[in-house]
Design a protein around this motif. Sequence first.
Motif, PDB file in Angstrom:
ATOM      1  N   VAL A  68       0.806  -1.228   0.022  1.00  0.00           N
ATOM      2  CA  VAL A  68      -0.026   0.113   0.112  1.00  0.00           C
ATOM      3  C   VAL A  68       0.953   1.406   0.017  1.00  0.00           C
ATOM      4  O   VAL A  68       1.692   1.440   0.939  1.00  0.00           O
ATOM      5  N   ASP A  69       0.806   2.178  -1.003  1.00  0.00           N
ATOM      6  CA  ASP A  69       1.348   3.329  -1.071  1.00  0.00           C
ATOM      7  C   ASP A  69       0.749   4.428   0.131  1.00  0.00           C
ATOM      8  O   ASP A  69      -0.461   4.867  -0.011  1.00  0.00           O
ATOM      9  N   ALA A  70       1.536   4.445   1.093  1.00  0.00           N
ATOM     10  CA  ALA A  70       1.290   5.463   2.201  1.00  0.00           C
ATOM     11  C   ALA A  70       1.246   6.775   1.773  1.00  0.00           C
ATOM     12  O   ALA A  70       0.599   7.639   2.476  1.00  0.00           O
ATOM     13  N   THR A  71       1.469   7.371   0.677  1.00  0.00           N
ATOM     14  CA  THR A  71       1.351   8.854   0.240  1.00  0.00           C
ATOM     15  C   THR A  71       0.091   8.807  -0.231  1.00  0.00           C
ATOM     16  O   THR A  71      -0.723   9.951  -0.248  1.00  0.00           O
ATOM     17  N   ALA A  72      -0.803   7.777  -0.618  1.00  0.00           N
ATOM     18  CA  ALA A  72      -1.964   8.007  -1.220  1.00  0.00           C
ATOM     19  C   ALA A  72      -3.132   7.467  -0.074  1.00  0.00           C
ATOM     20  O   ALA A  72      -4.314   7.946  -0.490  1.00  0.00           O
ATOM     21  N   TYR A  73      -2.662   6.494   0.513  1.00  0.00           N
ATOM     22  CA  TYR A  73      -3.578   5.761   1.484  1.00  0.00           C
ATOM     23  C   TYR A  73      -3.512   5.906   3.098  1.00  0.00           C
ATOM     24  O   TYR A  73      -1.977   5.950   3.177  1.00  0.00           O
ATOM     25  N   THR A  74      -4.189   5.639   4.017  1.00  0.00           N
ATOM     26  CA  THR A  74      -3.783   5.523   5.297  1.00  0.00           C
ATOM     27  C   THR A  74      -4.281   4.466   5.737  1.00  0.00           C
ATOM     28  O   THR A  74      -5.364   3.668   5.380  1.00  0.00           O
ATOM     29  N   PHE A  75      -3.718   3.878   6.905  1.00  0.00           N
ATOM     30  CA  PHE A  75      -4.277   2.459   7.563  1.00  0.00           C
ATOM     31  C   PHE A  75      -3.448   2.504   9.094  1.00  0.00           C
ATOM     32  O   PHE A  75      -2.681   3.275   9.220  1.00  0.00           O
TER      33      PHE A  75
END
Length: 162
Positions: A145-152
């Motif tokens: 998961v691209d953490a610049t586009a998504y959060t978790f």
Amino acid sequence: MNTNGTPFNGFLYSGLMNTDQGLKVIEFNVRMGDPETQVVLPQLTSDLGAIILDLLANQTPQVTWQTDDFYLGTVIASRDYPRNVVNGRPLPTIHNDQVLVSYAGVAEENGQPVSHGGRVMMVTAKAPDLKTAQQLVNATLDADVDATAYTFRHDIGFHAFL
């Protein structure tokens, strides 16, 4: 609920928290698409269709669940959720075949699935213990998961280890 004068026929999900004073109710839901449901339903071993038909016929369904494994799921949300959701981002491609992926806020643009809404996906793992399930989910999120586009979040389930 019948005793309280509020009969209900259908699915009722109760969000509970175990405290030092015992179980406390956080919320009740009747929707089947909440993130909590996406972790619970894979554990159902009886036929969901038969359960629904029994409920519609005002019969008590026979419901069975798996009890051998632990399930843990983490939501992947739009990076700016819940304030300024950006739609149209390419979805993460999950490469770990040991996890389940449930899609939520997704649309199609130019033949490709893209984000559409706040909660986009959930990654769920099952394992013999909760810590292993958490490690599977977190490793998958970090890898795919691209953490610049998504959060978790990485802390889902951590209270169980205290």
